[in-house]
Design an enzyme around this catalytic site. Sequence first.
Site, PDB file in Angstrom:
ATOM      1  N   SER A  83     100.572  13.902  22.343  1.00 51.57           N
ATOM      2  CA  SER A  83      99.806  12.714  22.771  1.00 51.57           C
ATOM      3  C   SER A  83     100.619  11.839  23.725  1.00 51.57           C
ATOM      4  CB  SER A  83      99.323  11.903  21.572  1.00 51.57           C
ATOM      5  OG  SER A  83     100.378  11.619  20.687  1.00 51.57           O
ATOM      6  N   HIS A 137      98.718  18.783  15.780  1.00 56.98           N
ATOM      7  CA  HIS A 137      99.258  17.437  16.040  1.00 56.98           C
ATOM      8  C   HIS A 137      98.527  16.452  15.115  1.00 56.98           C
ATOM      9  CE1 HIS A 137     101.188  14.226  18.098  1.00 56.98           C
ATOM     10  NE2 HIS A 137     100.431  14.119  19.168  1.00 56.98           N
ATOM     11  N   HIS A 149     107.843  20.693  11.697  1.00 51.01           N
ATOM     12  CA  HIS A 149     107.907  19.807  12.874  1.00 51.01           C
ATOM     13  C   HIS A 149     108.708  20.489  13.973  1.00 51.01           C
ATOM     14  CE1 HIS A 149     108.445  16.213  15.329  1.00 51.01           C
ATOM     15  NE2 HIS A 149     107.373  15.771  14.693  1.00 51.01           N
ATOM     16  N   ARG A 153     108.582   8.758   8.002  1.00 44.35           N
ATOM     17  CA  ARG A 153     107.233   8.183   7.948  1.00 44.35           C
ATOM     18  C   ARG A 153     106.528   8.653   6.674  1.00 44.35           C
ATOM     19  NH1 ARG A 153     105.065  10.339  13.561  1.00 44.35           N
ATOM     20  NH2 ARG A 153     105.917  12.231  12.608  1.00 44.35           N
ATOM     21  N   ASP A 197     101.821  13.386   8.387  1.00 44.42           N
ATOM     22  CA  ASP A 197     100.428  13.653   8.013  1.00 44.42           C
ATOM     23  C   ASP A 197     100.275  14.138   6.568  1.00 44.42           C
ATOM     24  OD1 ASP A 197      99.488  13.062  10.633  1.00 44.42           O
ATOM     25  OD2 ASP A 197     100.291  14.976  11.285  1.00 44.42           O
TER      26      ASP A 197
HETATM   27  N1  CMX Z   1     102.907  26.522   7.535  1.00 41.68           N
HETATM   28  C1  CMX Z   1     102.971  27.831   7.852  1.00 41.68           C
HETATM   29  N2  CMX Z   1     103.654  28.316   8.916  1.00 41.68           N
HETATM   30  C2  CMX Z   1     104.351  27.419   9.655  1.00 41.68           C
HETATM   31  C3  CMX Z   1     104.377  26.044   9.356  1.00 41.68           C
HETATM   32  C4  CMX Z   1     103.599  25.600   8.262  1.00 41.68           C
HETATM   33  N3  CMX Z   1     103.518  24.322   7.937  1.00 41.68           N
HETATM   34  N4  CMX Z   1     105.155  25.429  10.271  1.00 41.68           N
HETATM   35  C5  CMX Z   1     105.607  26.379  11.113  1.00 41.68           C
HETATM   36  N5  CMX Z   1     105.116  27.574  10.737  1.00 41.68           N
HETATM   37  C6  CMX Z   1     105.306  28.860  11.406  1.00 41.68           C
HETATM   38  C7  CMX Z   1     104.809  28.770  12.848  1.00 41.68           C
HETATM   39  O1  CMX Z   1     103.396  28.889  12.912  1.00 41.68           O
HETATM   40  C8  CMX Z   1     105.599  29.891  13.499  1.00 41.68           C
HETATM   41  O2  CMX Z   1     104.985  31.100  13.114  1.00 41.68           O
HETATM   42  P1  CMX Z   1     104.890  32.355  14.153  1.00 41.68           P
HETATM   43  O3  CMX Z   1     106.326  32.657  14.535  1.00 41.68           O
HETATM   44  O4  CMX Z   1     104.228  33.407  13.343  1.00 41.68           O
HETATM   45  O5  CMX Z   1     104.073  31.871  15.312  1.00 41.68           O
HETATM   46  C9  CMX Z   1     106.946  29.811  12.773  1.00 41.68           C
HETATM   47  O6  CMX Z   1     106.686  29.154  11.525  1.00 41.68           O
HETATM   48  C10 CMX Z   1     108.017  29.043  13.525  1.00 41.68           C
HETATM   49  O7  CMX Z   1     107.524  27.747  13.802  1.00 41.68           O
HETATM   50  P2  CMX Z   1     108.515  26.510  13.988  1.00 41.68           P
HETATM   51  O8  CMX Z   1     109.420  26.795  15.127  1.00 41.68           O
HETATM   52  O9  CMX Z   1     109.138  26.171  12.678  1.00 41.68           O
HETATM   53  O10 CMX Z   1     107.498  25.325  14.301  1.00 41.68           O
HETATM   54  P3  CMX Z   1     106.923  24.873  15.727  1.00 41.68           P
HETATM   55  O11 CMX Z   1     107.920  23.948  16.333  1.00 41.68           O
HETATM   56  O12 CMX Z   1     106.460  26.028  16.525  1.00 41.68           O
HETATM   57  O13 CMX Z   1     105.624  24.075  15.275  1.00 41.68           O
HETATM   58  C11 CMX Z   1     104.345  22.519  14.021  1.00 41.68           C
HETATM   59  C12 CMX Z   1     105.686  22.760  14.722  1.00 41.68           C
HETATM   60  C13 CMX Z   1     104.308  21.073  13.537  1.00 41.68           C
HETATM   61  C14 CMX Z   1     103.192  22.737  14.999  1.00 41.68           C
HETATM   62  C15 CMX Z   1     104.239  23.509  12.819  1.00 41.68           C
HETATM   63  O14 CMX Z   1     105.265  23.229  11.905  1.00 41.68           O
HETATM   64  C16 CMX Z   1     102.890  23.445  12.110  1.00 41.68           C
HETATM   65  O15 CMX Z   1     101.966  24.142  12.529  1.00 41.68           O
HETATM   66  N6  CMX Z   1     102.770  22.623  11.017  1.00 41.68           N
HETATM   67  C17 CMX Z   1     101.481  22.439  10.350  1.00 41.68           C
HETATM   68  C18 CMX Z   1     100.593  21.487  11.143  1.00 41.68           C
HETATM   69  C19 CMX Z   1     101.099  20.061  11.076  1.00 41.68           C
HETATM   70  O16 CMX Z   1     101.406  19.535  10.025  1.00 41.68           O
HETATM   71  N7  CMX Z   1     101.136  19.400  12.235  1.00 41.68           N
HETATM   72  C20 CMX Z   1     101.467  17.953  12.312  1.00 41.68           C
HETATM   73  C21 CMX Z   1     102.799  17.657  12.994  1.00 41.68           C
HETATM   74  C22 CMX Z   1     103.025  16.170  13.070  1.00 41.68           C
HETATM   75  C23 CMX Z   1     102.096  15.528  14.058  1.00 41.68           C
HETATM   76  O17 CMX Z   1     102.176  15.830  15.258  1.00 41.68           O
HETATM   77  O18 CMX Z   1     101.247  14.713  13.645  1.00 41.68           O
END
Ligand code: CMX
Length: 441
Positions: free
Chosen positions: A241, A271, A318, A327, A373
Amino acid sequence: MGIIKDRFKAQADKIAAEIKDLLKEHGNKKIGEVNLSQIYQGMRGMTGLVSETSLLDAQEGIRFRGYSIPELQKKLPKAPKGTEPLPEGLFHLMLIGELPTEEDVHHITSTWQRRSHVPNHVFAAIEALPVATHPMTQFVIAIMALQTESQFSKRYAEGMNKKDYWEAVFDDTMDLIARLPRVAAYIYRRKYKKEDHIHPNGLLDWAGNFAHMLGYEDETFKELMRLYMTIHADHEGGNVSAHTTHLVGSALSDPYLSFAAGMNGLAGPLHGLANQEVIKWILEMRSALDTELPSKEQIADYVQKTLNEGKVVPGYGHAVLRKTDPRFTAQMEFGKKHLPDDPLVQTVWNIYETVPPILQSLGKIKNPWPNVDAHSGALLVHFGLVEYEFYTVLFGVSRALGVLSSLCWDRALGFPIERPKSVTTELVNLWLEGKAEIWGD
Ligand code: CMX
C-alpha cells in the site's frame, strides 16, 4: 499558511538541503548488491526507496521517527481520561519528525473536523453500487469520487510551479484524511445497518468520532480505535500500500488517485485483507470443530489441514519482520487489559502458541510469527463489529496517515518519477552465457 503547514515546509527545506549535500559527497557509494534471485522474488531485501516517516527493523519491528509503539503509547497525547495515543499525534510525528504537544494535536483535530465535509456526489457514487459490493471496493470508488476535490489536480491544470507541488499535496492530504472516517462509516452503515447513518460529532477526536459514526459509543471501543488507527498507520515504504501510493504519486497523480491505488493493494489477501481472512479462518475452524474454544491440539490439526489444502495460515509470516510483530503485541496487551476472558481473544492467543512451531517445522517459511492482522479482528468482534469484510477499510483509514504524510515528503523533496529497469528472462540467459550485457551490471 497554517501552523502545521509552516512547520512541515521548514522541516522539508532543511532535509532537502541535507540530502543535496549527502548526494554530492556520497552519491556514487554502493548501497547493497542486487542478486538475480531478488529481481525474480519480489525484490526482497533490496534497498530501493526512501520513506522518512517510519523504519522497520526485522527483529524489533516498526519505529515511527525512531519511536517504538510502547514509547508512543507513553509519549503521544491522549483523549481526556484515555490511555491510548491519539492518531493525530502520530500524524504530526510522521509529518514533521517531532513529538507534538497537546496543543498541536488539538489543532490537527480541529483542522480535520473543519475539512471533513464530504460532497453528496460521493455518497451517490457509493449508493450506485450493489450493497453486496465488497467494502474495500466501495471505499476505493468513494475515494475516486472524492478526487473532484483535489487541489493538486486543479492547480496542476492551472500551471502550478513545481516548487508548489508539496503545498497542494499537503492540502489534499489534510482534506482526504479528514474525510475518510465519514466515507468509511457511511459504507459500513449502508451495508450493515440498513442505511441508518450517524452524523459526525464535532466534539470528538478523529478516531473517537470515527467510532461514533460507525455506531459505537463505548469508551473502550473508542480507545481501541485510537490504538488501531495509530498502529496500522505506517510500516515503512516498501509494503504494497505504501509503495503503490508512492509509485503512483511519482507520476504526479494527485493524492486521491495515489491513495486509491494504494488501497487497491491493501485489499489483497497477502496484505491488508489478511485481517478479514484471519477472523474468517478462526470462525470456520470453530464451526468445523463445533467449539467456541478449540484446544491447542485441535488448532494444530486445523493448521495442518489448511496447509495440506495449499493455503496460507492468515496473520502469520512477513516479508521483512522475523519476530512477533509489536503491533500484534500491542493488541494482545489491550486484550489482556480489557477483555481477557473473551473466548475468541483466547483462541487468538492459543493460535499464537500453536502456529509458529508448525510453520517453523516446514523449513521454508522465513517468519513463523504473527503479524498485525492475526489479532485485530478478535478485538473488534468483542465489541460487536463482527462484519469482517469491513476490517480492511479500518486498516485503510489508518494507513492514510502514513502513506499521505510520506507523499508530502515525496513532493517536498522533489523525488522524480519512479521507473526501475526490468529485464527479460531471455536477456538474463544471454547475460549468463556472456552473450549480452545487463545495463547497470
Ligand atoms: N502460511 C503458510 N505458508 C506461508 C506463510 C503462512 N502464513 N507465510 C509464508 N508462507 C510460505 C510462502 O507462501 C512461500 O511458499 P512457496 O515457497 O511455496 O511459495 C514460503 O512460505 C516462503 O515465504 P516467505 O519468504 O516466508 O514469505 P514472503 O515474504 O514471500 O511472504 C507474506 C510474506 C506475509 C505474504 C506471507 O508470510 C503470507 O502469505 N502470510 C499470510 C498472509 C498474511 O498474514 N498477510 C499479512 C501480512 C501483513 C500485512 O501486510 O498486513
